[in-house]
Design an enzyme around this catalytic site. Structure first.
Site, PDB file in Angstrom:
ATOM      1  N   HIS A 233       0.917  -1.029  -0.063  1.00 53.82           N
ATOM      2  CA  HIS A 233      -0.134   0.108  -0.119  1.00 53.82           C
ATOM      3  C   HIS A 233       0.965   1.287   0.012  1.00 53.82           C
ATOM      4  O   HIS A 233       2.261   1.101   0.423  1.00 53.82           O
ATOM      5  CB  HIS A 233      -1.034   0.071   1.365  1.00 53.82           C
ATOM      6  CG  HIS A 233      -0.349   0.399   2.388  1.00 53.82           C
ATOM      7  ND1 HIS A 233      -0.170   1.724   2.720  1.00 53.82           N
ATOM      8  CD2 HIS A 233       0.470  -0.080   3.590  1.00 53.82           C
ATOM      9  CE1 HIS A 233       0.438   1.999   3.832  1.00 53.82           C
ATOM     10  NE2 HIS A 233       0.895   0.703   4.343  1.00 53.82           N
ATOM     11  N   CYS A 234       0.091   2.477  -0.234  1.00 50.76           N
ATOM     12  CA  CYS A 234       0.962   3.693  -0.161  1.00 50.76           C
ATOM     13  C   CYS A 234      -0.080   4.713   0.455  1.00 50.76           C
ATOM     14  O   CYS A 234      -0.672   4.239   1.280  1.00 50.76           O
ATOM     15  CB  CYS A 234       1.382   4.050  -1.507  1.00 50.76           C
ATOM     16  SG  CYS A 234       0.401   4.145  -2.749  1.00 50.76           S
ATOM     17  N   GLN A 235      -0.213   5.776  -0.202  1.00 44.64           N
ATOM     18  CA  GLN A 235      -1.498   6.698  -0.023  1.00 44.64           C
ATOM     19  C   GLN A 235      -2.818   6.395  -0.712  1.00 44.64           C
ATOM     20  O   GLN A 235      -3.898   6.414   0.162  1.00 44.64           O
ATOM     21  CB  GLN A 235      -1.045   8.170   0.011  1.00 44.64           C
ATOM     22  CG  GLN A 235      -1.931   9.170   0.212  1.00 44.64           C
ATOM     23  CD  GLN A 235      -2.098   9.273   1.850  1.00 44.64           C
ATOM     24  OE1 GLN A 235      -1.302   8.676   2.784  1.00 44.64           O
ATOM     25  NE2 GLN A 235      -3.161   9.845   2.396  1.00 44.64           N
ATOM     26  N   HIS A 237      -2.832   3.877  -3.460  1.00 36.12           N
ATOM     27  CA  HIS A 237      -2.360   2.772  -4.441  1.00 36.12           C
ATOM     28  C   HIS A 237      -1.925   3.044  -5.626  1.00 36.12           C
ATOM     29  O   HIS A 237      -2.463   2.901  -6.898  1.00 36.12           O
ATOM     30  CB  HIS A 237      -3.557   1.606  -4.496  1.00 36.12           C
ATOM     31  CG  HIS A 237      -3.194   0.452  -5.314  1.00 36.12           C
ATOM     32  ND1 HIS A 237      -1.915   0.126  -5.163  1.00 36.12           N
ATOM     33  CD2 HIS A 237      -3.789  -0.336  -6.030  1.00 36.12           C
ATOM     34  CE1 HIS A 237      -1.704  -1.019  -5.960  1.00 36.12           C
ATOM     35  NE2 HIS A 237      -2.780  -1.308  -6.644  1.00 36.12           N
ATOM     36  N   TRP A 261      -3.556   4.083   2.557  1.00 39.61           N
ATOM     37  CA  TRP A 261      -3.471   5.076   3.898  1.00 39.61           C
ATOM     38  C   TRP A 261      -4.485   6.154   3.796  1.00 39.61           C
ATOM     39  O   TRP A 261      -4.879   6.581   5.096  1.00 39.61           O
ATOM     40  CB  TRP A 261      -1.992   5.741   3.903  1.00 39.61           C
ATOM     41  CG  TRP A 261      -1.724   6.113   5.543  1.00 39.61           C
ATOM     42  CD1 TRP A 261      -2.192   7.433   6.257  1.00 39.61           C
ATOM     43  CD2 TRP A 261      -1.533   5.409   6.674  1.00 39.61           C
ATOM     44  NE1 TRP A 261      -2.140   7.259   7.470  1.00 39.61           N
ATOM     45  CE2 TRP A 261      -1.729   6.219   7.958  1.00 39.61           C
ATOM     46  CE3 TRP A 261      -1.295   3.909   6.862  1.00 39.61           C
ATOM     47  CZ2 TRP A 261      -1.351   5.603   9.139  1.00 39.61           C
ATOM     48  CZ3 TRP A 261      -1.003   3.413   7.904  1.00 39.61           C
ATOM     49  CH2 TRP A 261      -1.282   4.237   9.137  1.00 39.61           C
TER      50      TRP A 261
END
Length: 274
Positions: A233-235, A237, A261
């Site tokens: 994941h990131c902020q 995707h 996130w």
């Protein structure tokens, strides 16, 4: 005459250019996910421009979530996709948005695709020709059937899996986001036990943003392995879509959390470490 069956998941720019010289391109779709400005300036001949925002639902607080079937069908039909199409994709940033398209294709069950390693940066570094001529797609009536949920993880699944043996979260954000120093949601920090591997660390910045040759060794040095069930994941995707692509290339069991996130950090019941 060469065919799309000869193209692998990752194709080098020169390899693809040479393949094009004697190829049956009737089922080929080249998709450029660069910025509009960069596409207009220079792109691979025949490439169709796809704004990356069309691959996301765009609804707060988690705009990066997978769009609904209706939106996906509209986008893919306008793109000219058919069940027989082999998609070759690239972008201008080293693979984030191209990876997002590949992940999306996996979710809809379309498995014919390739990524041009390094995208337009590597293409230009290799001295290959580009054009500014706009190529328009031929729309189709693509139907999205039952979704393949295997590449997709939800917040609920992650919460149930945290702490389990062989489960690992791959956080593709910056170290500042991971530590909670930089907060882009109601709460900052990271998921318990997550390993921070910022997406750009997997690129060779001296070689046209190609996937670094020692990516496997690098990931293992951080604590990842092939016997783990990994969720990236990131902020939103986007960055983690490149993580998904690299993990897929290396044979890791990797899925992606499209809420990322922007969802996790805005929920009240999700566990967070700082």
């Amino acid at each position: 005459m060469t065919t799309t069956e000869q193209l692998g998941l990752i194709v080098e720019p020169k390899e693809f250019f040479e393949w094009l010289q004697d190829a049956d391109t009737s089922n080929l779709l080249i998709v450029d996910l660069s910025t509009d400005e960069n596409y207009s300036r220079a792109h691979i001949e025949g490439a169709i421009y796809l704004p990356f925002k069309y691959l996301m639902a765009g609804q707060p607080p988690a705009p990066g979530k997978l769009p609904g079937k209706e939106q996906l069908q509209e986008v893919l039909s306008q793109l000219g996709l058919t069940p027989d199409t082999h998609v070759v994709t690239y972008d201008d940033e080293g693979g984030g948005w191209a990876g997002r398209l590949i992940w999306t294709l996996d979710v809809i069950g379309h498995t014919k695709y390739s990524y041009i390693n390094g995208g337009i940066h590597a293409w230009l570094k290799d001295g290959l020709p580009v054009t500014n001529e706009i190529h328009k797609p031929t729309p189709t009536q693509y139907t999205v059937g039952e979704l393949n949920l295997a590449p997709l993880a939800s917040a609920e699944e992650i919460m149930e899996s945290l702490g389990q043996e062989n489960f690992q979260v791959w956080d593709a954000r910056t170290p500042a986001e991971y530590s909670g120093e930089k907060v882009l949601a109601k709460r900052g920090g990271h998921m318990p036990g997550a390993i921070n591997c910022e997406w750009i660390n997997l690129m060779d910045h001296q070689n046209g943003l190609r996937i670094r040759d020692d990516a496997d060794e690098y990931l293992q040095s951080l604590g990842f392995s092939r016997n783990q069930n990994i969720v990236a994941h990131c902020q939103s995707h986007h960055r983690s879509a490149f993580s998904y692509l690299v993990g897929k290339k290396l044979g890791y069991n990797v899925r992606a959390y499209d809420g990322s996130w922007s969802e996790w950090g805005n929920l009240d019941n999700t566990p967070i470490e700082v």
